[in-house]
Scaffold this motif. Structure first.
Motif, PDB file in Angstrom:
ATOM      1  N   ALA A 151      -7.273   4.837  -5.464  1.00 30.52           N
ATOM      2  CA  ALA A 151      -6.056   4.760  -6.131  1.00 30.52           C
ATOM      3  C   ALA A 151      -5.774   5.790  -6.687  1.00 30.52           C
ATOM      4  CB  ALA A 151      -5.816   3.327  -7.292  1.00 30.52           C
ATOM      5  N   LEU A 205      -7.066   2.088   0.962  1.00 29.64           N
ATOM      6  CA  LEU A 205      -6.541   1.323  -0.116  1.00 29.64           C
ATOM      7  C   LEU A 205      -5.942   0.629   0.536  1.00 29.64           C
ATOM      8  CD1 LEU A 205      -5.394   1.351  -2.650  1.00 29.64           C
ATOM      9  CD2 LEU A 205      -3.635   3.316  -1.959  1.00 29.64           C
ATOM     10  N   LEU A 223       1.457   6.590  -6.592  1.00 27.76           N
ATOM     11  CA  LEU A 223      -0.180   7.379  -7.438  1.00 27.76           C
ATOM     12  C   LEU A 223       0.594   8.665  -6.788  1.00 27.76           C
ATOM     13  CD1 LEU A 223      -2.871   4.653  -6.202  1.00 27.76           C
ATOM     14  CD2 LEU A 223      -2.171   5.292  -8.490  1.00 27.76           C
ATOM     15  N   SER A 234       2.178   1.754  -2.937  1.00 28.38           N
ATOM     16  CA  SER A 234       1.096   2.097  -4.440  1.00 28.38           C
ATOM     17  C   SER A 234       1.238   3.897  -3.903  1.00 28.38           C
ATOM     18  CB  SER A 234       0.480   0.741  -4.160  1.00 28.38           C
ATOM     19  OG  SER A 234       0.696  -0.185  -4.410  1.00 28.38           O
ATOM     20  N   THR A 240       0.664  -1.159   0.282  1.00 35.78           N
ATOM     21  CA  THR A 240      -0.230  -0.448  -0.412  1.00 35.78           C
ATOM     22  C   THR A 240       0.920   1.568  -0.006  1.00 35.78           C
ATOM     23  OG1 THR A 240      -1.635  -0.961   1.295  1.00 35.78           O
ATOM     24  CG2 THR A 240      -1.746   1.446   1.267  1.00 35.78           C
TER      25      THR A 240
END
Length: 258
Positions: free
Chosen positions: A202, A246, A149, A145, A142
């Motif tokens: 996301a 998320l 993002l 990511s 997480t």
């Protein structure tokens, strides 16, 4: 010509000040968010540690083979109190939005940290459901990511402001589907909710990052340091919620259950 040159230098200097201010603002946002995540993690591990025991003589209920709930664990996870703990963070978010304009920046920051603590209590049950190694692994996924993002949302020249209404409709749809699945108990629907949830949060991570950046650029000229400080805390709350949701969606997809 000299006047034009002086004006050009002044414009460049002003742009440099805005860029420096933006970097400081975003550092404040990410720093506050990170402290909130640390508080949440500590609260979750602490409560989970106090809620379970391997001593049946000091237990009120069994969780799984060899692991039992203490009286605190029973109160948190098996009584009506669990619903209060579950929905209290959501109530605090709405309350925060309603009163933030009347709070000082310092008070708003304390409110955010209190919210992060309560969220940790609410999330502590995942440590009873999923293995510790699985939780750590998904957290790292997480974090990687989220970083990618958010970086894309900050640096992209593409205007993604139009994503906002679509993504919020998606969040409402997720909430409705989750409530329905409480009664259906469908594993297929839960998988779909988690998969779609990953995509939605996301998108929100990138959208919120760009929106926080643009909000600063639109108000930087006002020079209201108190407003900017509270804006950074509200931005930290938005990104914190994106990260937590998320993480939960990925954990439901990738996590190994006890």
């Amino acid at each position: 010509m000299a006047q034009f040159g002086t004006a050009g230098i002044g414009a460049r200097a002003n742009a440099a000040d805005i860029d420096a201010g933006l970097r400081a603002h975003m550092n404040k946002v990410y720093g506050t968010m990170s402290v909130g995540l640390v508080i949440t993690a500590i609260a979750a591990w602490a409560i989970a540690g106090l809620a379970v025991t391997d001593d049946p003589t000091n237990a009120t209920a069994m969780v799984r083979d060899g692991v039992y709930l203490t009286s605190l664990g029973t109160a948190i996870y098996s009584s009506f109190l669990k619903y209060i703990i579950m929905f209290a963070p959501l109530a605090m978010v709405f309350a925060f939005g309603a009163v933030v304009n009347r709070l000082s920046a310092a008070a708003a920051q304390l409110f955010f940290y209190a919210f992060a603590s309560l969220m940790g209590v609410s999330l502590s049950s995942i440590l009873l459901i999923y293995t510790g190694g699985s939780v750590v692994q998904v957290f790292l996924i997480t974090a990687a990511s989220f970083a990618g993002l958010s970086l894309w949302g900050y640096t992209t020249k593409k205007d993604i402001s139009g994503w906002g209404s679509f993504l919020m409709m998606g969040v409402i749809g997720l909430i409705i589907a989750s409530v329905v699945n409480i009664f259906l108990g469908s594993s297929a629907l839960q998988f779909a909710i988690s998969a779609v949830g990953v995509l939605i949060f996301a998108g929100l991570t990138a959208y919120d990052t760009q929106d926080i950046k643009n909000d600063y650029l639109q108000h930087a000229h006002m020079g209201d340091s108190e407003w900017l400080a509270k804006s950074a805390i509200m931005g930290a709350l938005r990104l914190y919620m994106d990260f937590i949701n998320l993480f939960i969606m990925l954990l439901q997809l990738l996590g190994n259950r006890e």
